[in-house]
Write a protein that holds these residues in place. Structure first.
Motif, mmCIF file in Angstrom:
data_model
loop_
_atom_site.group_PDB
_atom_site.id
_atom_site.type_symbol
_atom_site.label_atom_id
_atom_site.label_comp_id
_atom_site.label_asym_id
_atom_site.label_seq_id
_atom_site.Cartn_x
_atom_site.Cartn_y
_atom_site.Cartn_z
ATOM 1 N N VAL A 1 1.755 9.821 -5.110
ATOM 2 C CA VAL A 1 1.147 8.342 -5.293
ATOM 3 C C VAL A 1 1.358 7.592 -3.816
ATOM 4 N N SER A 2 1.572 8.259 -2.742
ATOM 5 C CA SER A 2 1.791 7.826 -1.257
ATOM 6 C C SER A 2 0.359 7.436 -0.900
ATOM 7 N N HIS A 3 0.468 6.601 -0.046
ATOM 8 C CA HIS A 3 -0.780 6.308 0.981
ATOM 9 C C HIS A 3 -0.822 7.283 1.992
ATOM 10 N N VAL A 4 -0.039 8.096 2.295
ATOM 11 C CA VAL A 4 -0.183 9.269 3.005
ATOM 12 C C VAL A 4 -0.100 10.626 2.195
ATOM 13 N N ALA A 5 -1.283 11.084 2.582
ATOM 14 C CA ALA A 5 -2.126 12.218 1.880
ATOM 15 C C ALA A 5 -0.914 13.461 1.642
ATOM 16 N N PRO A 6 -0.839 13.630 0.240
ATOM 17 C CA PRO A 6 0.352 14.863 0.522
ATOM 18 C C PRO A 6 -0.549 16.293 0.932
ATOM 19 N N ALA A 7 -1.573 16.421 1.015
ATOM 20 C CA ALA A 7 -1.957 17.572 1.930
ATOM 21 C C ALA A 7 -1.772 17.539 3.241
ATOM 22 N N SER A 8 -1.331 16.432 3.823
ATOM 23 C CA SER A 8 -0.754 16.411 5.291
ATOM 24 C C SER A 8 0.574 16.664 5.443
ATOM 25 N N SER B 1 1.007 -1.085 0.085
ATOM 26 C CA SER B 1 -0.030 -0.130 0.103
ATOM 27 C C SER B 1 0.881 1.247 0.098
ATOM 28 N N MET B 2 2.130 1.119 0.487
ATOM 29 C CA MET B 2 3.001 2.221 0.624
ATOM 30 C C MET B 2 3.728 2.526 -0.768
ATOM 31 N N LEU B 3 3.614 1.640 -1.865
ATOM 32 C CA LEU B 3 4.456 1.575 -3.074
ATOM 33 C C LEU B 3 3.620 1.923 -4.141
ATOM 34 N N SER B 4 4.202 2.316 -5.375
ATOM 35 C CA SER B 4 3.408 2.525 -6.623
ATOM 36 C C SER B 4 3.137 1.257 -7.229
ATOM 37 N N ASP B 5 2.146 1.191 -8.124
ATOM 38 C CA ASP B 5 1.816 0.024 -8.860
ATOM 39 C C ASP B 5 2.680 -0.305 -9.922
ATOM 40 N N VAL B 6 3.634 0.292 -10.162
ATOM 41 C CA VAL B 6 4.584 0.046 -11.261
ATOM 42 C C VAL B 6 5.811 -0.357 -10.746
ATOM 43 N N LEU B 7 6.065 -0.722 -9.368
ATOM 44 C CA LEU B 7 7.240 -1.010 -9.136
ATOM 45 C C LEU B 7 7.504 -2.436 -9.389
ATOM 46 N N PRO B 8 8.816 -2.742 -9.752
ATOM 47 C CA PRO B 8 9.282 -4.224 -10.288
ATOM 48 C C PRO B 8 8.933 -5.103 -9.190
#
Length: 285
Positions: free
Chosen positions: A228-235, A172-179
């Protein structure tokens, strides 16, 4: 690689590289369930210019795995002891995820006297909507969980059959394109941390509220977010707004802007960090 033993008898594995001529030492602190090796993709570029220290926190990687010390405050004491062992009178501190909480704990107990600068990489100042917060206050700070659900989540992470839970949490912390090979590496590092001990540490980490520390940070600070982090950039924007004079840098998906920007976009991250350090005054002593 070298080993340092803390006051309570825990061996910490660390790496110390790069030139000392610049007068700057970057101390890199990894997050929960990871290790210093997650910095290896950026360390060479950083070490071309500055001394770089990375280490495995207790319970992680190659470091000792005691039954005690599963608290952010103890991890902050470990950091302070390692810095003293290395003879650092000033340094630039880079904390990723829980590593940023370790930095905040250090500042809370000891102040910023030895810090030349601080870099906060994608860590909310509050992970959970605690009883003294409104839901809106928690969301603004970046809280990911509510108070009642935290017990169940931490219990699942620390269970004997938690392998899939831990893998899903990491994913959930990583991008969906990570090998897949990169995911396998990070998950391998994750599994080196004992589950029950890690669950205790995660609960302690999740229960912290660092919002009152932010306005007391008086060194140049860079706050890093990921699109694309699970941590909201707004935070992370909120965090930067509450640290006097702090800069904010949000990494896009193309720049590796997941929760691990230094791993998914090391060239971008290294350049941003080097530029930030170059733009700060340097040792305050």
């Amino acid at each position: 690689m070298s080993t340092f033993t803390t006051a309570d008898g825990t061996d910490l594995d660390y790496r110390d590289s790069g030139p000392t001529a610049s007068g700057r030492t970057l101390v890199l602190v990894h997050g929960w369930s990871q290790s210093r090796s997650t910095w290896d993709r950026v360390t060479p570029a950083l070490a071309e210019h500055h001394r770089v220290v990375s280490y495995d926190q207790r319970g992680h990687g190659e470091s000792g795995k005691p039954d005690h010390g599963a608290r952010v405050a103890r991890l902050a004491a470990d950091l302070a002891e390692l810095v003293e062992h290395l003879g650092l009178t000033s340094y630039d501190l880079v904390g990723h995820s829980m590593g940023a909480s370790v930095a905040w704990s250090l500042i809370d107990s000891r102040g910023t006297g030895a810090l030349d600068s601080l870099v906060v990489v994608d860590q909310p100042s509050a992970c959970v909507v605690l009883p003294w917060m409104t839901a809106e206050e928690g969301a603004a700070a970046g809280a990911i969980l509510d108070f009642p659900s935290t017990e169940g989540f931490v219990g699942a992470v620390g269970a004997a059959d938690a392998t899939e839970t831990r893998r899903a949490f990491l994913a959930s912390m990583l991008s969906d394109v990570l090998p897949e090979e990169d995911m396998a590496f990070l998950f391998g590092e994750n599994l080196r941390m004992p589950g029950p001990w890690g669950a205790r540490l995660l609960l302690d980490h999740a229960m912290q509220d660092w919002r009152d520390v932010l306005p007391r940070i008086d060194v140049p600070t860079l706050v890093v977010a990921g699109d694309v982090s699970h941590v909201a950039p707004a935070s992370q924007e909120w965090t930067a707004a509450h640290i006097p004079g702090a800069q904010l840098r949000t990494f896009t998906a193309d720049e590796g802007g997941s929760h691990f920007p230094f791993f998914e976009g090391p060239q971008h991250f290294a350049q941003v960090l080097l530029d930030f350090v170059a733009g700060t005054p340097g040792p305050r002593g």
